[in-house]
Scaffold this motif. Structure first.
Motif, short mmCIF file in Angstrom:
data_model
loop_
_atom_site.label_atom_id
_atom_site.label_comp_id
_atom_site.label_asym_id
_atom_site.label_seq_id
_atom_site.Cartn_x
_atom_site.Cartn_y
_atom_site.Cartn_z
N VAL A 48 0.74 -1.05 -0.15
CA VAL A 48 0.00 -0.20 -0.09
C VAL A 48 0.99 1.14 -0.09
N TYR A 49 0.25 2.30 -0.53
CA TYR A 49 1.37 3.52 -0.85
C TYR A 49 1.00 4.55 -0.22
N LYS A 50 1.55 5.23 0.54
CA LYS A 50 1.60 6.49 1.44
C LYS A 50 0.99 7.50 0.51
N GLY A 51 -0.10 8.34 1.09
CA GLY A 51 -0.84 9.19 0.42
C GLY A 51 -1.85 8.71 -0.62
N LYS A 52 -1.96 7.45 -0.65
CA LYS A 52 -3.02 6.88 -1.40
C LYS A 52 -3.96 5.94 -0.73
N TYR A 53 -4.98 5.44 -1.26
CA TYR A 53 -5.95 4.62 -0.80
C TYR A 53 -5.73 3.25 -1.05
N ALA A 54 -5.97 2.40 -0.04
CA ALA A 54 -6.06 0.88 -0.20
C ALA A 54 -7.37 0.36 -0.03
N VAL A 55 -7.88 -0.10 -1.31
CA VAL A 55 -9.25 -0.45 -1.30
C VAL A 55 -9.34 -1.93 -1.26
N MET A 56 -10.39 -2.21 -0.22
CA MET A 56 -10.63 -3.46 0.18
C MET A 56 -12.12 -3.83 0.03
N PRO A 110 0.38 10.09 4.64
CA PRO A 110 1.86 10.17 4.21
C PRO A 110 3.01 10.17 5.31
N ALA A 111 2.36 10.42 6.49
CA ALA A 111 3.40 10.40 7.63
C ALA A 111 3.65 9.06 8.14
N PHE A 112 3.17 7.79 7.89
CA PHE A 112 3.25 6.67 8.18
C PHE A 112 4.62 6.25 7.58
N PRO A 113 5.38 5.71 8.62
CA PRO A 113 6.89 4.84 8.41
C PRO A 113 6.67 3.87 7.22
N GLU A 114 7.74 3.69 6.59
CA GLU A 114 7.72 2.61 5.73
C GLU A 114 7.99 1.24 6.29
N ILE A 115 6.92 0.51 6.71
CA ILE A 115 7.26 -0.81 7.45
C ILE A 115 6.09 -1.87 7.08
N THR A 116 6.20 -2.89 7.67
CA THR A 116 5.32 -3.98 7.48
C THR A 116 4.33 -4.25 8.78
N ALA A 117 2.85 -4.06 8.59
CA ALA A 117 2.29 -4.31 9.46
C ALA A 117 0.89 -5.14 9.28
N ASP A 118 0.44 -5.85 10.35
CA ASP A 118 -0.76 -6.67 10.29
C ASP A 118 -1.79 -5.69 10.63
N VAL A 119 -2.67 -5.60 9.75
CA VAL A 119 -3.55 -4.53 9.95
C VAL A 119 -5.01 -5.42 10.22
N THR A 120 -5.67 -5.36 11.53
CA THR A 120 -6.90 -5.99 11.60
C THR A 120 -8.10 -5.16 11.43
N VAL A 150 -4.79 -8.60 7.52
CA VAL A 150 -4.09 -8.48 6.31
C VAL A 150 -2.87 -7.86 6.49
N THR A 151 -1.51 -8.51 6.04
CA THR A 151 -0.19 -8.06 6.30
C THR A 151 -0.06 -6.91 5.05
N CYS A 152 0.39 -5.81 5.30
CA CYS A 152 0.48 -4.90 4.54
C CYS A 152 1.93 -4.19 4.50
N LYS A 153 2.44 -3.95 3.25
CA LYS A 153 3.78 -3.20 3.22
C LYS A 153 3.59 -1.82 3.07
N ILE A 154 3.82 -0.91 4.05
CA ILE A 154 3.83 0.51 3.48
C ILE A 154 4.91 1.06 2.88
N ARG A 155 4.69 1.86 1.61
CA ARG A 155 5.78 2.21 0.62
C ARG A 155 5.46 3.37 0.24
#
Length: 170
Positions: A44-52, A118-128, A144-149
């Motif tokens: 998922v990209y900073k400053g964008k929408y992740a659509v589920m 956009p302020a999120f760090p570039e990490i991998t997180a488990d999003v519940t 779902v596991t997301c890589k923020i980039r």
């Protein structure tokens, strides 16, 4: 005829479903589709929408209100992420003509547009993601596991397109 349409919709939903994990002791959705991601980790990209799209069943009769909540597990900590009302109100974001109230075993699909700050760090997180009824009882939940980039800039996209269209350019 409605049965045929329902069966086809279920088949299409499971064909393009993303492989998400079940929350412990909570109902699992029929299917979850993260746009552009079949197998996590989903980028998922900073400053964008992740659509589920979350396809789930009502857990009770006459559910008038459903609220989405999210947490991110980062470095062993569960951090809540407060959603704007227009996103957390599931009834406002139901697809395919569905409306609240929802009855027990009625299958509906919620479009969850998760804005990645956009302020999120570039990490991998488990999003519940949990959908709760008015009493706070979970209707469905998944992880779902997301890589923020960082997303590509317009200049980077243009350079990529130019290089792609003319691979011999210097």
């Amino acid at each position: 005829m409605q049965r045929i349409i329902l069966v086809l919709a279920l088949i299409l939903a499971t064909v393009s479903a993303t492989n998400v994990k079940q929350c412990p002791d909570k109902p699992f959705p029929l299917a979850v589709r993260v746009v552009d991601c079949e197998e996590p980790p989903c980028v998922v990209y900073k400053g964008k929408y992740a659509v589920m799209e979350v396809h789930f069943l009502g857990n009770d009769n006459n559910i008038k209100s459903i609220t989405a909540t999210t947490t991110a597990r980062v470095l062993g900590m569960n951090l809540p992420y407060i959603l704007p009302d227009e996103v957390s109100d599931v009834c406002l974001n139901l697809l395919y003509g569905a409306i609240c109230p929802i009855d027990k075993d009625e299958d509906v699909t919620y479009q969850f547009n998760f804005y990645v700050e956009p302020a999120f760090p570039e990490i991998t997180a488990d999003v519940t993601v949990t959908l709760n009824d008015v009493k706070g009882e979970p209707i469905t939940c998944f992880v779902v596991t997301c890589k923020i980039r960082k997303g590509p800039t317009a200049t980077q996209r243009e350079e990529y397109l130019l290089d792609w269209t003319n691979p011999h350019s210097e």
